[in-house]
Design a protein around this motif. Sequence first.
Motif, PDB file in Angstrom:
ATOM      1  N   ALA A 145       0.851  -1.200   0.000  1.00 23.03           N
ATOM      2  CA  ALA A 145       0.000   0.000   0.000  1.00 23.03           C
ATOM      3  C   ALA A 145       0.880   1.241   0.000  1.00 23.03           C
ATOM      4  CB  ALA A 145      -0.921   0.002   1.214  1.00 23.03           C
ATOM      5  N   LYS A 146       0.444   2.248  -0.745  1.00 24.13           N
ATOM      6  CA  LYS A 146       1.108   3.553  -0.773  1.00 24.13           C
ATOM      7  C   LYS A 146       0.020   4.613  -0.696  1.00 24.13           C
ATOM      8  CE  LYS A 146       2.859   5.050  -4.637  1.00 24.13           C
ATOM      9  NZ  LYS A 146       3.733   5.195  -5.811  1.00 24.13           N
ATOM     10  N   MET A 147       0.090   5.478   0.319  1.00 24.94           N
ATOM     11  CA  MET A 147      -0.991   6.446   0.501  1.00 24.94           C
ATOM     12  C   MET A 147      -0.624   7.463   1.575  1.00 24.94           C
ATOM     13  SD  MET A 147      -3.561   3.751   2.368  1.00 24.94           S
ATOM     14  CE  MET A 147      -2.920   2.554   3.568  1.00 24.94           C
ATOM     15  N   GLY A 148      -1.327   8.598   1.519  1.00 22.53           N
ATOM     16  CA  GLY A 148      -1.319   9.573   2.593  1.00 22.53           C
ATOM     17  C   GLY A 148      -2.622   9.448   3.352  1.00 22.53           C
ATOM     18  N   LEU A 149      -2.560   9.424   4.676  1.00 19.93           N
ATOM     19  CA  LEU A 149      -3.737   9.164   5.503  1.00 19.93           C
ATOM     20  C   LEU A 149      -4.003  10.327   6.443  1.00 19.93           C
ATOM     21  CD1 LEU A 149      -3.015   5.436   6.446  1.00 19.93           C
ATOM     22  CD2 LEU A 149      -4.738   6.269   4.831  1.00 19.93           C
ATOM     23  N   GLN A 150      -5.235  10.763   6.455  1.00 20.80           N
ATOM     24  CA  GLN A 150      -5.673  11.837   7.347  1.00 20.80           C
ATOM     25  C   GLN A 150      -6.944  11.363   8.062  1.00 20.80           C
ATOM     26  OE1 GLN A 150      -7.529  15.724   5.878  1.00 20.80           O
ATOM     27  NE2 GLN A 150      -5.486  16.438   6.483  1.00 20.80           N
ATOM     28  N   LEU A 151      -6.890  11.311   9.392  1.00 17.92           N
ATOM     29  CA  LEU A 151      -8.015  10.836  10.196  1.00 17.92           C
ATOM     30  C   LEU A 151      -8.888  12.018  10.603  1.00 17.92           C
ATOM     31  CD1 LEU A 151      -6.110   8.347  12.539  1.00 17.92           C
ATOM     32  CD2 LEU A 151      -6.852   8.039  10.172  1.00 17.92           C
ATOM     33  N   ASN A 152     -10.176  11.873  10.432  1.00 14.80           N
ATOM     34  CA  ASN A 152     -11.152  12.884  10.817  1.00 14.80           C
ATOM     35  C   ASN A 152     -11.999  12.298  11.946  1.00 14.80           C
ATOM     36  OD1 ASN A 152     -13.086  14.864  11.029  1.00 14.80           O
ATOM     37  ND2 ASN A 152     -13.476  15.022   8.837  1.00 14.80           N
ATOM     38  N   VAL A 153     -11.721  12.729  13.190  1.00 11.75           N
ATOM     39  CA  VAL A 153     -12.309  12.100  14.374  1.00 11.75           C
ATOM     40  C   VAL A 153     -13.063  13.140  15.200  1.00 11.75           C
ATOM     41  CG1 VAL A 153     -11.829  10.758  16.457  1.00 11.75           C
ATOM     42  CG2 VAL A 153     -10.413  10.438  14.426  1.00 11.75           C
ATOM     43  N   SER A 154     -14.246  12.769  15.645  1.00 12.28           N
ATOM     44  CA  SER A 154     -15.014  13.576  16.598  1.00 12.28           C
ATOM     45  C   SER A 154     -14.988  12.876  17.952  1.00 12.28           C
ATOM     46  CB  SER A 154     -16.462  13.745  16.129  1.00 12.28           C
ATOM     47  OG  SER A 154     -16.526  14.452  14.909  1.00 12.28           O
ATOM     48  N   TYR A 155     -14.539  13.574  18.979  1.00 10.46           N
ATOM     49  CA  TYR A 155     -14.412  12.982  20.311  1.00 10.46           C
ATOM     50  C   TYR A 155     -14.688  14.043  21.368  1.00 10.46           C
ATOM     51  CZ  TYR A 155      -9.833  15.277  20.315  1.00 10.46           C
ATOM     52  OH  TYR A 155      -8.829  16.203  20.266  1.00 10.46           O
ATOM     53  N   VAL A 156     -14.857  13.596  22.604  1.00 13.66           N
ATOM     54  CA  VAL A 156     -15.109  14.506  23.719  1.00 13.66           C
ATOM     55  C   VAL A 156     -13.770  15.019  24.241  1.00 13.66           C
ATOM     56  CG1 VAL A 156     -16.103  14.757  26.026  1.00 13.66           C
ATOM     57  CG2 VAL A 156     -17.239  13.314  24.324  1.00 13.66           C
ATOM     58  N   SER A 157     -13.592  16.337  24.160  1.00 20.54           N
ATOM     59  CA  SER A 157     -12.354  16.964  24.610  1.00 20.54           C
ATOM     60  C   SER A 157     -12.357  17.093  26.131  1.00 20.54           C
ATOM     61  CB  SER A 157     -12.204  18.337  23.967  1.00 20.54           C
ATOM     62  OG  SER A 157     -11.173  19.079  24.586  1.00 20.54           O
ATOM     63  N   GLN A 158     -11.257  16.665  26.747  1.00 13.78           N
ATOM     64  CA  GLN A 158     -11.142  16.757  28.198  1.00 13.78           C
ATOM     65  C   GLN A 158     -10.980  18.207  28.647  1.00 13.78           C
ATOM     66  OE1 GLN A 158      -7.966  14.378  29.748  1.00 13.78           O
ATOM     67  NE2 GLN A 158      -8.651  14.526  31.856  1.00 13.78           N
ATOM     68  N   SER A 159     -10.256  19.005  27.881  1.00 16.60           N
ATOM     69  CA  SER A 159     -10.009  20.387  28.277  1.00 16.60           C
ATOM     70  C   SER A 159     -11.215  21.286  28.011  1.00 16.60           C
ATOM     71  CB  SER A 159      -8.783  20.933  27.525  1.00 16.60           C
ATOM     72  OG  SER A 159      -9.003  20.902  26.122  1.00 16.60           O
ATOM     73  N   GLN A 160     -11.969  20.997  26.929  1.00 15.43           N
ATOM     74  CA  GLN A 160     -13.102  21.845  26.569  1.00 15.43           C
ATOM     75  C   GLN A 160     -14.440  21.298  27.039  1.00 15.43           C
ATOM     76  OE1 GLN A 160     -12.929  23.430  22.479  1.00 15.43           O
ATOM     77  NE2 GLN A 160     -10.946  22.406  22.241  1.00 15.43           N
ATOM     78  N   ASN A 161     -14.445  20.027  27.491  1.00 12.75           N
ATOM     79  CA  ASN A 161     -15.662  19.393  28.009  1.00 12.75           C
ATOM     80  C   ASN A 161     -16.791  19.430  26.976  1.00 12.75           C
ATOM     81  OD1 ASN A 161     -17.145  17.961  29.907  1.00 12.75           O
ATOM     82  ND2 ASN A 161     -18.004  19.807  30.826  1.00 12.75           N
ATOM     83  N   LYS A 162     -16.452  19.181  25.729  1.00 12.32           N
ATOM     84  CA  LYS A 162     -17.446  19.113  24.668  1.00 12.32           C
ATOM     85  C   LYS A 162     -16.869  18.297  23.513  1.00 12.32           C
ATOM     86  CE  LYS A 162     -16.018  23.321  22.208  1.00 12.32           C
ATOM     87  NZ  LYS A 162     -16.455  24.635  21.667  1.00 12.32           N
ATOM     88  N   THR A 163     -17.728  17.941  22.585  1.00 12.68           N
ATOM     89  CA  THR A 163     -17.291  17.180  21.425  1.00 12.68           C
ATOM     90  C   THR A 163     -16.601  18.099  20.421  1.00 12.68           C
ATOM     91  OG1 THR A 163     -19.106  15.601  21.681  1.00 12.68           O
ATOM     92  CG2 THR A 163     -18.036  15.695  19.532  1.00 12.68           C
ATOM     93  N   VAL A 164     -15.415  17.703  20.001  1.00 11.34           N
ATOM     94  CA  VAL A 164     -14.647  18.480  19.030  1.00 11.34           C
ATOM     95  C   VAL A 164     -14.306  17.575  17.852  1.00 11.34           C
ATOM     96  CG1 VAL A 164     -13.667  19.996  20.785  1.00 11.34           C
ATOM     97  CG2 VAL A 164     -12.441  17.916  20.131  1.00 11.34           C
ATOM     98  N   GLN A 165     -13.989  18.199  16.739  1.00 16.85           N
ATOM     99  CA  GLN A 165     -13.583  17.476  15.536  1.00 16.85           C
ATOM    100  C   GLN A 165     -12.139  17.813  15.217  1.00 16.85           C
ATOM    101  OE1 GLN A 165     -15.877  18.395  12.045  1.00 16.85           O
ATOM    102  NE2 GLN A 165     -15.364  16.479  11.032  1.00 16.85           N
ATOM    103  N   GLU A 166     -11.337  16.794  14.986  1.00 11.77           N
ATOM    104  CA  GLU A 166      -9.911  17.018  14.752  1.00 11.77           C
ATOM    105  C   GLU A 166      -9.442  16.231  13.544  1.00 11.77           C
ATOM    106  OE1 GLU A 166      -5.589  16.563  17.053  1.00 11.77           O
ATOM    107  OE2 GLU A 166      -7.463  16.446  18.167  1.00 11.77           O
ATOM    108  N   LEU A 167      -8.590  16.876  12.757  1.00 13.82           N
ATOM    109  CA  LEU A 167      -7.914  16.215  11.655  1.00 13.82           C
ATOM    110  C   LEU A 167      -6.515  15.832  12.110  1.00 13.82           C
ATOM    111  CD1 LEU A 167      -8.905  18.454   8.606  1.00 13.82           C
ATOM    112  CD2 LEU A 167      -9.784  16.192   9.164  1.00 13.82           C
ATOM    113  N   PHE A 168      -6.153  14.576  11.895  1.00 13.64           N
ATOM    114  CA  PHE A 168      -4.866  14.059  12.362  1.00 13.64           C
ATOM    115  C   PHE A 168      -4.178  13.368  11.196  1.00 13.64           C
ATOM    116  CE2 PHE A 168      -2.349  10.497  13.997  1.00 13.64           C
ATOM    117  CZ  PHE A 168      -1.506  11.148  14.895  1.00 13.64           C
TER     118      PHE A 168
END
Length: 424
Positions: free
Chosen positions: A242-265
Amino acid sequence: MNWIKEMPVIRCLVLLLIACFGFLDRIQAVTLEVKVGNSTCIKAELSALLSITYTTSNSTSNVSISLPDSTSVDAGSSSCGTDGRPPWLVAVFGSGHALGLSFSTNGSFYNVTDLTLQYNLSDTLLFPEANGSGVVTVMSTSVGIWAPINTTYRCASPTTIRAGGAAVTFSEMRLEAYMPGNDLSPAESVCAADQTTTAAPPTSASTTVRTTTAAPGPTPPGTPQTGTFSVRNGSGDVCLLAKMGLQLNVSYVSQSQNKTVQELFNMNPNLTAPSGSCGSSTATLVITQQATTLSFTFSMNLTTSQYHLSGINLLANWSDMSAPFSASNSSLDYLPSKLGHSYMCNTEQTLLVVPDFSINTFRLQVQPFGVTAGQFSAAEECQLDQDQMLIPIIVGAALAGLVLIVLIAYLIGRKRSHAGYQTI
C-alpha cells in the motif's frame, strides 16, 4: 409423621440443588498463561460465552458455550513472539474447539489485533444434527482490546466481538501482553464500558461568571505525507502493498473543553510501524503510530476474483481525549479491484467508517492480494481520477473548437473583403 420431621432436611437439599444448578449455569472464569521457560509473557483471567449459529438439515440452530474450567493453553500454537511470529494466546477446550488472540505493539501500547474461533461441528453433543462436519474457523480484526505497555487491561462489563456466524462475549476480563514480570501489572487500563461519568457540580448563585475570549481553532494539518506500507507472509515475501497519505477525521469529547470536538490528524509514515497478515480470502494491514492504531481489512470473493476494503478499525488515545476512542466497521465496500491488479486513486477521497470517524486518503495505491516481486500490478484507476482526467480533455476540446471557429470566421471575412475590390 416422620416426613414432617424431615421437612427442614428436604428443604435444605432442594436449596442446595438449586444453588448447585445456579453455579453450573454461571459462566466459568479461567486463567490462561503463555510462557517462555519460567517467564510469563501473556496472562488472561476471563470469562467467555460463545454463541454459534450453525446449519442443520432443516434450518439453523444456535448454541451457547461457556469456556469450561478445563480450558488450557495450547503450547504448540501459542507464542510470546520471540520466534518471528506475533504473540499468540490459543486456548483449547472440548472436542477440537479453540479460541485465539493475537497481539501487536507499537512500543507504547499493545492491542489484540485478531480474535480467532475454531469450533468442531463433529462434536455432536454441542452441535446435534449439524449439516456438516469438521472444524470451522472464523476471525475478527475489530476487537477493541488495548492498553499501555506494562499495564493490565481490565473490563468487567460484557464485551461482545462478532466473527462470522459466531459471537464471543467476554466478561470479568483482566489481560496483559508483553509482560515484564510473571504476574499482571498493578497499573490498570479500564475499558470505556466500566468507566462511569459524574455530572459536574451545579454552579451556585454566588459563583462569579467570567467572560473569556475563545481561543482560535486548531490550524488544519494540511496534506499528509505519502507513505509505503507492506506486509510479508511466512516466507518473507511481500503479500500486501500500500502507498498512501492518511488523514483521520475524528469527533471525540475533549477533556479540556468538556465538549465534542472534531480534529484532523495526519498519519506520519516516518513514525509508523506496519504489520498484518495475508490469507487467500482475507488480508489485514495494521498501522500503528504512538497512541494510534489503524487497521484495514480486505476481502476477496474467490468466485469472482474481486476484492475490496471491507473493514476499518481505529484505536486512539490522544492527549486531550476524555476516554480512549474506538471505532470500527466491518461491512464496508471501498477500493474495489480484481485479482492481479492494484487499485489506484490519486485524487483525495473520503472513506466514511462511522458517523464520528472517517479517513481522507491521498495518492492512494493498494494491492492486498497477488503481489508479485514486491511490486504493484497494473492499476485500475478510481472514477475520481478518470473524472479529473476528463475535465482538461473537455476544456482542451472546447478551446480547440473555439480557435477553429475563430479561424474559419477570419478566413470567410478575409475572402469577402477581397471580393469587394474591382480591377480598373
